[in-house]
Design a protein around this motif. Structure first.
Motif, PDB file in Angstrom:
ATOM      1  N   ARG A 121       0.817  -1.218   0.000  1.00  0.00           N
ATOM      2  CA  ARG A 121       0.000   0.000   0.000  1.00  0.00           C
ATOM      3  C   ARG A 121       0.850   1.267   0.000  1.00  0.00           C
ATOM      4  NH1 ARG A 121      -3.716  -0.277  -2.334  1.00  0.00           N
ATOM      5  NH2 ARG A 121      -5.067   1.182  -1.239  1.00  0.00           N
ATOM      6  N   LEU A 122       2.168   1.108  -0.065  1.00  0.00           N
ATOM      7  CA  LEU A 122       3.061   2.265  -0.018  1.00  0.00           C
ATOM      8  C   LEU A 122       2.873   3.216  -1.209  1.00  0.00           C
ATOM      9  CD1 LEU A 122       5.161   3.471   1.848  1.00  0.00           C
ATOM     10  CD2 LEU A 122       6.936   2.243   0.570  1.00  0.00           C
ATOM     11  N   PRO A 123       2.768   2.718  -2.465  1.00  0.00           N
ATOM     12  CA  PRO A 123       2.535   3.650  -3.583  1.00  0.00           C
ATOM     13  C   PRO A 123       1.254   4.459  -3.434  1.00  0.00           C
ATOM     14  CG  PRO A 123       3.229   1.500  -4.396  1.00  0.00           C
ATOM     15  CD  PRO A 123       2.954   1.339  -2.942  1.00  0.00           C
ATOM     16  N   ALA A 124       0.181   3.815  -2.994  1.00  0.00           N
ATOM     17  CA  ALA A 124      -1.080   4.535  -2.794  1.00  0.00           C
ATOM     18  C   ALA A 124      -0.941   5.570  -1.689  1.00  0.00           C
ATOM     19  CB  ALA A 124      -2.198   3.542  -2.461  1.00  0.00           C
ATOM     20  N   ALA A 125      -0.223   5.220  -0.611  1.00  0.00           N
ATOM     21  CA  ALA A 125      -0.028   6.152   0.504  1.00  0.00           C
ATOM     22  C   ALA A 125       0.757   7.384   0.056  1.00  0.00           C
ATOM     23  CB  ALA A 125       0.686   5.447   1.652  1.00  0.00           C
ATOM     24  N   LYS A 126       1.779   7.179  -0.796  1.00  0.00           N
ATOM     25  CA  LYS A 126       2.560   8.318  -1.297  1.00  0.00           C
ATOM     26  C   LYS A 126       1.710   9.231  -2.175  1.00  0.00           C
ATOM     27  CE  LYS A 126       7.125   6.116  -1.170  1.00  0.00           C
ATOM     28  NZ  LYS A 126       8.275   5.656  -1.982  1.00  0.00           N
ATOM     29  N   LEU A 127       0.847   8.640  -3.003  1.00  0.00           N
ATOM     30  CA  LEU A 127      -0.023   9.446  -3.862  1.00  0.00           C
ATOM     31  C   LEU A 127      -1.008  10.255  -3.026  1.00  0.00           C
ATOM     32  CD1 LEU A 127      -0.499  10.091  -6.800  1.00  0.00           C
ATOM     33  CD2 LEU A 127      -2.104   8.161  -6.917  1.00  0.00           C
ATOM     34  N   ILE A 128      -1.537   9.627  -1.982  1.00  0.00           N
ATOM     35  CA  ILE A 128      -2.442  10.339  -1.065  1.00  0.00           C
ATOM     36  C   ILE A 128      -1.721  11.529  -0.438  1.00  0.00           C
ATOM     37  CG2 ILE A 128      -3.621  10.167   1.169  1.00  0.00           C
ATOM     38  CD1 ILE A 128      -5.226   8.979  -1.038  1.00  0.00           C
ATOM     39  N   PHE A 129      -0.457  11.330  -0.085  1.00  0.00           N
ATOM     40  CA  PHE A 129       0.306  12.412   0.529  1.00  0.00           C
ATOM     41  C   PHE A 129       0.427  13.608  -0.421  1.00  0.00           C
ATOM     42  CE2 PHE A 129       4.142  14.668   1.797  1.00  0.00           C
ATOM     43  CZ  PHE A 129       3.973  14.766   3.169  1.00  0.00           C
ATOM     44  N   HIS A 130       0.656  13.351  -1.694  1.00  0.00           N
ATOM     45  CA  HIS A 130       0.755  14.445  -2.675  1.00  0.00           C
ATOM     46  C   HIS A 130      -0.591  15.167  -2.815  1.00  0.00           C
ATOM     47  CE1 HIS A 130       4.747  13.253  -3.597  1.00  0.00           C
ATOM     48  NE2 HIS A 130       4.428  12.147  -4.261  1.00  0.00           N
ATOM     49  N   PHE A 131      -1.670  14.406  -2.834  1.00  0.00           N
ATOM     50  CA  PHE A 131      -3.004  15.017  -2.905  1.00  0.00           C
ATOM     51  C   PHE A 131      -3.242  15.922  -1.701  1.00  0.00           C
ATOM     52  CE2 PHE A 131      -4.631  11.213  -5.526  1.00  0.00           C
ATOM     53  CZ  PHE A 131      -4.416  11.892  -6.712  1.00  0.00           C
ATOM     54  N   MET A 132      -2.851  15.444  -0.524  1.00  0.00           N
ATOM     55  CA  MET A 132      -3.090  16.207   0.695  1.00  0.00           C
ATOM     56  C   MET A 132      -2.190  17.435   0.782  1.00  0.00           C
ATOM     57  SD  MET A 132      -5.632  14.746   2.176  1.00  0.00           S
ATOM     58  CE  MET A 132      -6.227  14.522   0.497  1.00  0.00           C
ATOM     59  N   LEU A 134      -1.324  19.191  -1.844  1.00  0.00           N
ATOM     60  CA  LEU A 134      -2.025  20.143  -2.710  1.00  0.00           C
ATOM     61  C   LEU A 134      -3.208  20.761  -1.976  1.00  0.00           C
ATOM     62  CD1 LEU A 134      -2.374  21.354  -5.592  1.00  0.00           C
ATOM     63  CD2 LEU A 134      -3.857  19.385  -6.089  1.00  0.00           C
ATOM     64  N   SER A 135      -3.937  19.927  -1.235  1.00  0.00           N
ATOM     65  CA  SER A 135      -5.068  20.420  -0.450  1.00  0.00           C
ATOM     66  C   SER A 135      -4.604  21.422   0.599  1.00  0.00           C
ATOM     67  CB  SER A 135      -5.777  19.239   0.224  1.00  0.00           C
ATOM     68  OG  SER A 135      -6.840  19.671   1.029  1.00  0.00           O
ATOM     69  N   ILE A 140      -4.478  26.949   2.923  1.00  0.00           N
ATOM     70  CA  ILE A 140      -3.741  28.100   3.460  1.00  0.00           C
ATOM     71  C   ILE A 140      -4.098  29.386   2.726  1.00  0.00           C
ATOM     72  CG2 ILE A 140      -1.439  29.108   3.709  1.00  0.00           C
ATOM     73  CD1 ILE A 140      -0.444  26.251   4.312  1.00  0.00           C
ATOM     74  N   ILE A 141      -4.184  29.344   1.385  1.00  0.00           N
ATOM     75  CA  ILE A 141      -4.446  30.584   0.654  1.00  0.00           C
ATOM     76  C   ILE A 141      -5.907  31.013   0.775  1.00  0.00           C
ATOM     77  CG2 ILE A 141      -2.569  30.169  -0.963  1.00  0.00           C
ATOM     78  CD1 ILE A 141      -4.621  29.401  -3.068  1.00  0.00           C
ATOM     79  N   SER A 142      -6.749  30.164   1.371  1.00  0.00           N
ATOM     80  CA  SER A 142      -8.139  30.577   1.616  1.00  0.00           C
ATOM     81  C   SER A 142      -8.283  31.349   2.920  1.00  0.00           C
ATOM     82  CB  SER A 142      -9.055  29.353   1.640  1.00  0.00           C
ATOM     83  OG  SER A 142      -8.822  28.561   2.786  1.00  0.00           O
ATOM     84  N   LEU A 193      -9.875  17.929  -4.547  1.00  0.00           N
ATOM     85  CA  LEU A 193     -10.664  18.756  -5.461  1.00  0.00           C
ATOM     86  C   LEU A 193     -11.723  19.555  -4.710  1.00  0.00           C
ATOM     87  CD1 LEU A 193     -11.157  16.310  -8.483  1.00  0.00           C
ATOM     88  CD2 LEU A 193      -9.721  18.356  -8.402  1.00  0.00           C
ATOM     89  N   LEU A 194     -12.280  18.966  -3.658  1.00  0.00           N
ATOM     90  CA  LEU A 194     -13.284  19.669  -2.858  1.00  0.00           C
ATOM     91  C   LEU A 194     -12.686  20.910  -2.199  1.00  0.00           C
ATOM     92  CD1 LEU A 194     -16.086  19.867  -1.569  1.00  0.00           C
ATOM     93  CD2 LEU A 194     -15.316  18.258   0.206  1.00  0.00           C
ATOM     94  N   THR A 195     -11.442  20.832  -1.735  1.00  0.00           N
ATOM     95  CA  THR A 195     -10.769  21.989  -1.142  1.00  0.00           C
ATOM     96  C   THR A 195     -10.645  23.130  -2.143  1.00  0.00           C
ATOM     97  OG1 THR A 195      -9.470  20.463   0.222  1.00  0.00           O
ATOM     98  CG2 THR A 195      -8.708  22.730   0.098  1.00  0.00           C
ATOM     99  N   VAL A 196     -10.315  22.802  -3.396  1.00  0.00           N
ATOM    100  CA  VAL A 196     -10.198  23.812  -4.450  1.00  0.00           C
ATOM    101  C   VAL A 196     -11.552  24.471  -4.704  1.00  0.00           C
ATOM    102  CG1 VAL A 196      -9.584  24.237  -6.850  1.00  0.00           C
ATOM    103  CG2 VAL A 196      -8.287  22.569  -5.516  1.00  0.00           C
ATOM    104  N   ALA A 197     -12.603  23.665  -4.764  1.00  0.00           N
ATOM    105  CA  ALA A 197     -13.938  24.198  -5.031  1.00  0.00           C
ATOM    106  C   ALA A 197     -14.405  25.142  -3.930  1.00  0.00           C
ATOM    107  CB  ALA A 197     -14.931  23.040  -5.182  1.00  0.00           C
ATOM    108  N   LEU A 198     -14.104  24.812  -2.678  1.00  0.00           N
ATOM    109  CA  LEU A 198     -14.498  25.677  -1.566  1.00  0.00           C
ATOM    110  C   LEU A 198     -13.774  27.022  -1.626  1.00  0.00           C
ATOM    111  CD1 LEU A 198     -14.603  23.101   1.382  1.00  0.00           C
ATOM    112  CD2 LEU A 198     -16.550  24.325   0.395  1.00  0.00           C
TER     113      LEU A 198
END
Length: 516
Positions: A121-132, A134-135, A140-142, A193-198
């Motif tokens: 599950r390490l590759p999926a965990a790393k991808l989640i980290f990149h998504f988070m 970005l979130s 912060i800029i909001s 994506l939800l963070t961007v929309a908000l």
């Protein structure tokens, strides 16, 4: 009187949002846990926890930025208000870039040397980290937009956006039950994506509603930016202590016990967040009035409001915490199909630590309102960070996982003592008055109500009837004891006035004037 009406109305909006969001969030958590499984749910909360804890960072930065905006609004300086907003936008853009860079660098080390995640599950965990990460940037800029909304006390918008966010998260949780792709990766991507929309929604609304939120190079003030950076920087240090404490403890638990225990820790934190939301919401609705009082030079009113905030937030938390502490095993059975090991004891200990925090939460608002927070935030961060070496040493010595939360309760009590000292030093608050009017007056009703609420536990079988009986006894006994011994005459008068206003809004015939 108009300020009191605004506080009542705003609190009503936020409580309405809280009730809807709470039930949605609880059901969504059940669905997500079932869809991901205990291990993937633990991995998600471990990896995304740094971003989840950025909600504290976001709240602290919002409070710091809001402090300037509320101050200028209270002083009636519209130009300064506009300048503060524009400077804040550039400030948080820079902070967001730096934070994401640091997150990515730290992630390389954590995944290689620290985190205990199954190799599959390490590759999926790393991808989640990149998504988070970005979130985190968009969170912060909001901040400037959150601050300007709170400054104008537009809690209706806060409530609407909060409800919409909860509904979208519930929809995501439902969809997870039926998709065939990697559910962990999909869940992280959609939440980002939800963070961007908000952010886009807040930005469009503020641009249309508040003239000071329009970007303009002419309203940029380097001197104010430096001052706000220094103030926000101190605020970030304090918030970073909370983040390091919570996420650091999660990582230490992961190192010793694996990803499954992170699921229990995440559920406990969510239970605490839902139970404390009434108290947090009350503080959020009261904070603008407190800062405006300081901005207008009314220090006495500011101190009074901060002391009332401590007491009322503690009471509001206690109304939900007492029955939850007693009936936690049954509550978790009702809520979740699969309860991870250690969840019950984690929930109980985190709730106790949260009660200790609420008892002095208003004093933190008072120190922020005055503005001299540098030394305060450094000491707060040091105290919070003591959780990390303490947790590691306890687990290394063979103590059970719950011992790290017992330690956090002790440290929270020490922090409460320091907040009292800091409030005395920075605001002139009389310590003896706080101990008598807040600590003693608040603790005694809660202790007595807890003793009464334990009666069904010893004389009834576990079940919904006992839970309902415990809840009713808690509400009745705590309300009675608060009325008899938990309020000063001034607080009784103010509380009765608030209740009268609420009742009059429900039905005009209830608006019977008091006899002169």
């Amino acid at each position: 009187m108009q300020a009191a009406n605004r506080v009542v109305l705003n609190t009503g909006f936020l409580y309405g949002k809280m009730l809807i969001s709470m039930f949605i969030a609880l059901y969504a958590t059940r669905l997500v846990l079932n869809a991901l499984g205990v291990e993937d749910y633990g991995i998600f909360n471990l990896v995304s926890g740094i971003v989840a804890m950025l909600s504290f960072l976001n709240s602290s930065m919002t409070m710091s930025t809001q402090r300037y905006m509320s101050f200028f609004l209270g002083a009636g300086d519209e130009q300064k208000l506009k300048t503060a907003f524009n400077s804040s936008v550039w400030l948080h853009l820079a902070i967001g870039i730096v934070v994401v860079g640091l997150l990515e660098i730290a992630g390389l080390y954590l995944f290689s040397n620290v985190l205990n995640i199954p190799a599959a599950r390490l590759p999926a965990a790393k991808l989640i980290f990149h998504f988070m990460a970005l979130s985190a940037f968009f969170t912060i800029i909001s901040v400037p937009y959150d601050a300007i909304i709170n400054t104008h006390e537009n809690m209706f918008l806060v409530a609407v956006l909060g409800i919409l966010e909860s509904v979208v998260k519930l929809s995501i949780a439902i969809c997870l039950q039926y998709v065939a792709t990697d559910k962990l990766i999909l869940y992280g991507a959609v939440l980002a994506l939800l963070t961007v929309a908000l952010l886009l929604a807040k930005r469009v609304y503020c641009a249309l509603k508040y003239k000071e939120s329009k970007m303009s190079v002419r309203d940029f003030d380097r001197q104010l930016l430096k001052e706000m950076f220094a103030y926000s920087g101190w605020g970030m240090i304090g918030a970073s202590g909370v983040i390091a404490k919570t996420q650091g403890v999660a990582m230490i638990l992961n190192v010793f016990f694996g990803a499954v225990i992170n699921a229990a820790f995440a559920i406990a934190n969510q239970v605490n967040a839902q139970l404390s939301f009434f108290a947090v919401t009350m503080l959020q609705s009261l904070n603008p009035q407190l800062v405006k009082s300081e901005g207008s030079g009314n220090r006495e009113r500011m101190i009074m409001l901060s002391m009332m905030a401590c007491k009322f937030s503690f009471y509001l938390m206690a109304f939900f915490a007492i029955p939850a502490l007693i009936e936690m095993p049954f509550v978790l059975k009702l809520w979740l199909n699969n309860i991870p090991e250690h969840t019950v004891i984690f929930c109980r200990l985190i709730i106790v630590a949260s009660l200790a925090y609420q008892l002095s939460a208003g004093l933190q608002m008072a120190v922020h309102a005055v503005g001299r927070i540098g030394k305060y935030q450094v000491i707060m961060s040091i105290l919070l960070l003591l959780n990390l070496p303490g947790a590691y040493l306890l687990l290394k010595a063979g103590w059970p996982p719950a011992s790290v939360l017992v330690l956090s309760i002790f440290i929270e009590c020490v922090i409460t003592a320091y907040r009292i000292f800091a409030a005395k030093r920075h605001t002139g608050m009389p310590v003896a008055d706080f101990l008598r009017r807040v600590v003693l007056n608040a603790m005694l009703p809660v202790v007595l109500a807890t003793l009464f609420s334990l009666v069904p536990y010893y004389f009834m079988e576990e079940g919904f009837a006992r839970l309902l009986c415990t809840g009713i006894i808690t509400v009745v006994s705590l309300t009675l004891f608060i009325r008899l011994m938990g309020l000063t005459p001034y607080e009784k008068e103010k509380l009765e006035g608030i209740i009268f206003k609420v009742m009059s809004k429900v039905h005009p015939r209830l608006a019977v004037p008091k006899a002169n």
